[in-house]
Enzyme design. Structure first.
Site, mmCIF file in Angstrom:
data_model
loop_
_atom_site.group_PDB
_atom_site.id
_atom_site.type_symbol
_atom_site.label_atom_id
_atom_site.label_comp_id
_atom_site.label_asym_id
_atom_site.label_seq_id
_atom_site.Cartn_x
_atom_site.Cartn_y
_atom_site.Cartn_z
ATOM 1 N N THR A 106 0.889 -1.174 0.000
ATOM 2 C CA THR A 106 0.000 0.000 0.000
ATOM 3 C C THR A 106 0.912 1.205 0.000
ATOM 4 O O THR A 106 2.081 1.079 0.338
ATOM 5 C CB THR A 106 -0.873 0.001 1.289
ATOM 6 O OG1 THR A 106 -1.927 -0.951 1.142
ATOM 7 C CG2 THR A 106 -1.505 1.323 1.596
ATOM 8 N N ARG A 158 -13.642 -7.452 -2.830
ATOM 9 C CA ARG A 158 -13.180 -7.226 -1.459
ATOM 10 C C ARG A 158 -12.714 -5.761 -1.290
ATOM 11 O O ARG A 158 -12.033 -5.211 -2.134
ATOM 12 C CB ARG A 158 -12.029 -8.186 -1.173
ATOM 13 C CG ARG A 158 -11.356 -8.008 0.186
ATOM 14 C CD ARG A 158 -10.088 -7.185 0.078
ATOM 15 N NE ARG A 158 -9.365 -7.144 1.347
ATOM 16 C CZ ARG A 158 -8.346 -6.326 1.580
ATOM 17 N NH1 ARG A 158 -7.916 -5.513 0.646
ATOM 18 N NH2 ARG A 158 -7.737 -6.319 2.748
ATOM 19 N N VAL A 159 -13.082 -5.152 -0.186
ATOM 20 C CA VAL A 159 -12.635 -3.793 0.125
ATOM 21 C C VAL A 159 -11.798 -3.853 1.398
ATOM 22 O O VAL A 159 -12.216 -4.457 2.395
ATOM 23 C CB VAL A 159 -13.844 -2.843 0.332
ATOM 24 C CG1 VAL A 159 -13.366 -1.451 0.717
ATOM 25 C CG2 VAL A 159 -14.692 -2.788 -0.940
ATOM 26 N N GLY A 160 -10.624 -3.254 1.354
ATOM 27 C CA GLY A 160 -9.735 -3.275 2.518
ATOM 28 C C GLY A 160 -9.939 -2.064 3.414
ATOM 29 O O GLY A 160 -10.956 -1.366 3.360
ATOM 30 N N ASP A 161 -8.951 -1.816 4.250
ATOM 31 C CA ASP A 161 -9.029 -0.704 5.206
ATOM 32 C C ASP A 161 -8.667 0.644 4.593
ATOM 33 O O ASP A 161 -9.069 1.685 5.117
ATOM 34 C CB ASP A 161 -8.073 -0.964 6.378
ATOM 35 C CG ASP A 161 -6.622 -1.073 5.898
ATOM 36 O OD1 ASP A 161 -6.384 -1.759 4.868
ATOM 37 O OD2 ASP A 161 -5.728 -0.484 6.522
ATOM 38 N N THR A 165 -0.763 0.274 6.851
ATOM 39 C CA THR A 165 -0.507 -0.809 5.895
ATOM 40 C C THR A 165 -0.457 -2.146 6.626
ATOM 41 O O THR A 165 0.081 -2.235 7.729
ATOM 42 C CB THR A 165 0.783 -0.566 5.092
ATOM 43 O OG1 THR A 165 1.095 -1.750 4.352
ATOM 44 C CG2 THR A 165 1.971 -0.210 5.972
ATOM 45 N N GLY A 166 -1.022 -3.164 5.972
ATOM 46 C CA GLY A 166 -1.079 -4.493 6.573
ATOM 47 C C GLY A 166 -2.436 -5.091 6.250
ATOM 48 O O GLY A 166 -3.239 -4.455 5.555
ATOM 49 N N GLY A 192 -5.846 -5.629 5.771
ATOM 50 C CA GLY A 192 -6.879 -4.640 6.012
ATOM 51 C C GLY A 192 -8.015 -5.096 6.908
ATOM 52 O O GLY A 192 -8.597 -4.293 7.648
#
Ligand code: ASP
Length: 319
Positions: free
Chosen positions: A178, A206-209, A229-230, A232
């Site tokens: 990211t 899929r939606v991350g953080d 970052t990581g 999500g």
């Protein structure tokens, strides 16, 4: 020359490759791109511009670089497509904009900014967000603009392993990455921005953080600006970016202590790689991570520029 408290920090994801998996020329170039991104933001801050514009400018440079998982060079979904997420937040007004699962916007962070400026929504998704960005005059591209050979190879490897049933845990570098930036301007305003392709082989849709305000991105004047970052899913469940702000504003913790506890205790307790870049109402950026490396860099209040990909730092002198 000492400037009145302006500072910028950025990260290029905590999924850094092992050093031996890439040529020294490539490492050198990714450090140069980090420095370019920092200088793009710094020029704005030094001229008295807004932290919001500075983080946007820094993220655009990293989105354009093939070395980071955002924009050109983004990860591929399980259907070998790109679905990009980005967000931006202005700590002065607590205004925010974000887009998720977009496929055609060359620089997703600019679309997030257009959402913020539009004032009608905080988060827009999918084809409608692409259409909105186009209607705002932003540069659009064919989806293969985002594709690099490295991501194609990584996806093939992950899918082959799954097909053969070989259980080899994916490395942090195979999993994700990211980019993000935080800045403080001459008025003391804070801002943060984050942009990502998510992780290789992620489920389509899929939606991350990264586009979730309070999970992957947060900024509030007088408290902190942070980009994460990581994996999500854990950052969403932990409301990680807002958690950092809460530790500082309600818990009275110093930025450094709050960031260290969040990464090494709270997030690491889920067994994930995690990192962030953050800065506070005063002082310099912090960038803790618990993986073997995290592309990162900062320009401190005295104007000194530093970049790094693994543990050792590369001071590059005055910005
Ligand atoms: N946080 C990003 C996501 O989950 C990935 C990463 O930073 O590694 O989409």
């Amino acid at each position: 020359m000492s400037l009145p408290g302006i500072a910028i920090g950025l990260h290029g994801g905590c999924g850094t490759l092992e050093r031996s998996l890439q040529s020294e020329a490539d490492w050198q170039q990714s450090r140069e791109h980090l420095a370019l991104a920092l200088r793009a933001g710094w020029r704005i801050l030094k001229a008295g511009g807004r932290a919001l514009d500075a983080v946007q400018a820094a993220v655009v440079v990293m989105e354009d670089s093939p070395h980071f998982n955002a924009g050109h060079g983004a990860a591929l979904t399980d259907k070998a497509e790109h679905e990009l997420d980005a967000s931006i937040m202005d700590g002065a007004a607590l205004a925010a904009g974000a887009v998720c699962t977009v496929r055609r916007i060359r620089n997703p962070v600019l679309a997030a900014r257009a959402v913020l400026d539009g004032g009608q929504a905080v988060l827009m998704s999918g084809a409608a967000a692409d259409d909105f960005a186009e209607s705002q005059g932003l540069a659009m591209v064919a989806p293969n603009y985002f594709t690099t050979q490295r991501r194609v190879d990584a996806l093939r490897l992950l899918q082959q392993r799954a097909e053969t049933g070989a259980f080899v845990p994916a490395s942090e570098a195979e999993k994700h990455g990211t980019v993000g930036a935080v800045a403080r301007d001459m008025q003391g305003h804070l801002a943060a921005a984050t942009s990502t392709g998510g992780f290789n082989n992620k489920p389509s849709g899929r939606v991350g953080d990264s586009p979730i305000i309070g999970a992957g991105t947060y900024a509030k004047d007088g408290v902190c600006a942070v980009s994460c970052t990581g994996q999500g899913e854990i950052f969403i469940r932990r409301v990680a970016a807002y958690d950092l702000a809460a530790r500082i504003s309600y818990g009275g913790q110093a930025l450094d202590a709050a960031a260290t506890t969040l990464v090494f205790d709270t997030l690491a307790s889920h067994g994930i790689g995690a990192g962030l870049v953050a800065l506070g109402a005063s002082g310099n950026p912090v960038a803790p991570f618990n993986t073997l490396g995290m592309a990162r860099g900062w320009i401190t209040t005295d104007g000194e520029l530093t970049v790094a990909t693994h543990l050792e730092l590369h001071p590059m002198g005055p910005a």
